[in-house]
Design a protein around this motif. Structure first.
Motif, PDB file in Angstrom:
ATOM      1  N   ASP A 146       0.821  -1.213   0.000  1.00  0.00           N
ATOM      2  CA  ASP A 146       0.000   0.000   0.000  1.00  0.00           C
ATOM      3  C   ASP A 146       0.854   1.262   0.000  1.00  0.00           C
ATOM      4  O   ASP A 146       0.326   2.361   0.152  1.00  0.00           O
ATOM      5  N   HIS A 147       2.167   1.104  -0.121  1.00  0.00           N
ATOM      6  CA  HIS A 147       3.088   2.235  -0.009  1.00  0.00           C
ATOM      7  C   HIS A 147       3.974   2.342  -1.249  1.00  0.00           C
ATOM      8  O   HIS A 147       4.354   1.334  -1.829  1.00  0.00           O
ATOM      9  N   PRO A 148       4.330   3.562  -1.638  1.00  0.00           N
ATOM     10  CA  PRO A 148       5.226   3.722  -2.797  1.00  0.00           C
ATOM     11  C   PRO A 148       6.649   3.260  -2.470  1.00  0.00           C
ATOM     12  O   PRO A 148       7.026   3.169  -1.303  1.00  0.00           O
ATOM     13  N   ARG A 149       7.381   2.897  -3.513  1.00  0.00           N
ATOM     14  CA  ARG A 149       8.816   2.624  -3.358  1.00  0.00           C
ATOM     15  C   ARG A 149       9.545   3.448  -4.397  1.00  0.00           C
ATOM     16  O   ARG A 149       9.516   3.144  -5.585  1.00  0.00           O
ATOM     17  N   TRP A 150      10.161   4.527  -3.933  1.00  0.00           N
ATOM     18  CA  TRP A 150      10.938   5.387  -4.803  1.00  0.00           C
ATOM     19  C   TRP A 150      12.412   5.173  -4.508  1.00  0.00           C
ATOM     20  O   TRP A 150      12.805   4.931  -3.370  1.00  0.00           O
ATOM     21  N   ALA A 151      13.216   5.294  -5.545  1.00  0.00           N
ATOM     22  CA  ALA A 151      14.668   5.178  -5.393  1.00  0.00           C
ATOM     23  C   ALA A 151      15.340   6.061  -6.438  1.00  0.00           C
ATOM     24  O   ALA A 151      14.802   6.272  -7.527  1.00  0.00           O
ATOM     25  N   LEU A 152      16.509   6.558  -6.093  1.00  0.00           N
ATOM     26  CA  LEU A 152      17.338   7.317  -7.029  1.00  0.00           C
ATOM     27  C   LEU A 152      18.483   6.414  -7.450  1.00  0.00           C
ATOM     28  O   LEU A 152      19.157   5.824  -6.601  1.00  0.00           O
ATOM     29  N   ILE A 153      18.673   6.287  -8.754  1.00  0.00           N
ATOM     30  CA  ILE A 153      19.779   5.481  -9.272  1.00  0.00           C
ATOM     31  C   ILE A 153      20.753   6.420  -9.970  1.00  0.00           C
ATOM     32  O   ILE A 153      20.393   7.121 -10.919  1.00  0.00           O
ATOM     33  N   CYS A 154      21.987   6.441  -9.466  1.00  0.00           N
ATOM     34  CA  CYS A 154      23.058   7.282 -10.007  1.00  0.00           C
ATOM     35  C   CYS A 154      24.049   6.362 -10.716  1.00  0.00           C
ATOM     36  O   CYS A 154      24.588   5.441 -10.096  1.00  0.00           O
TER      37      CYS A 154
END
Length: 168
Positions: A146-154
């Motif tokens: 029920d929750h978002p999963r955001w990530a930054l990929i560098c």
């Protein structure tokens, strides 16, 4: 040009650039970065792949490239955290073919790899980072939570591996 926003500040950060340089054994430069957004119940899955499997086609002759995956939200098994096959980067670049609607590593070869090497779910807290080689096999499941999963990929390339042809 990387730009002058929050993302640019992160990709230029010494806390990422210096370890990445040590990891790859050469001076590195920013190759690209992106936010990965997996919304609740709808965020899709990614097939097994190697980032260098794509980058190879952009004129990078050597696999001296890597990524830093930074969790913005908690990454859990339920919300489609990254899955990796430790040691798979030693297998070299695999052919990437059409896998459903995506392009991914040759499924027959991945199946053989999974019989020899283990699968690891990379659960992370916000702010955790994972450095991984461009030839590491990785994937993720759909976000079923029920929750978002955001990530930054560098993503970074070594100075000595500048593409031989114009690319993206």
């Amino acid at each position: 040009d990387v730009g002058d926003d929050l993302y640019a500040a992160v990709v230029r950060s010494r806390r990422i650039v210096e370890p990445m340089s040590r990891f790859l054994g050469d001076e590195v430069y920013h190759y690209h970065h992106k936010m990965m957004l997996k919304e609740p119940k709808v965020g899709g899955a990614w097939e097994w792949h190697q980032d260098y499997g794509y980058w190879y086609n952009y004129g990078c002759l050597y696999p001296t490239m890597a990524s830093c995956f930074i969790a913005v939200d908690p990454a859990t098994h339920e919300n489609g955290c990254l899955q990796v096959i430790p040691g798979s980067h030693h297998l070299g670049r695999m052919d990437h073919v059409k896998v459903g609607e995506q392009t991914g590593a040759d499924p027959e070869r991945v199946e053989a790899v999974l019989k020899r090497l283990s699968l690891h779910y990379v659960e992370m807290l916000p702010g955790d980072g994972l450095f991984f080689h461009g030839n590491l096999l990785h994937r993720s499941d759909q976000n079923l939570s029920d929750h978002p999963r955001w990530a930054l990929i560098c993503c970074y390339n070594t100075k000595s591996n500048d593409p031989y042809k114009p690319s993206r």
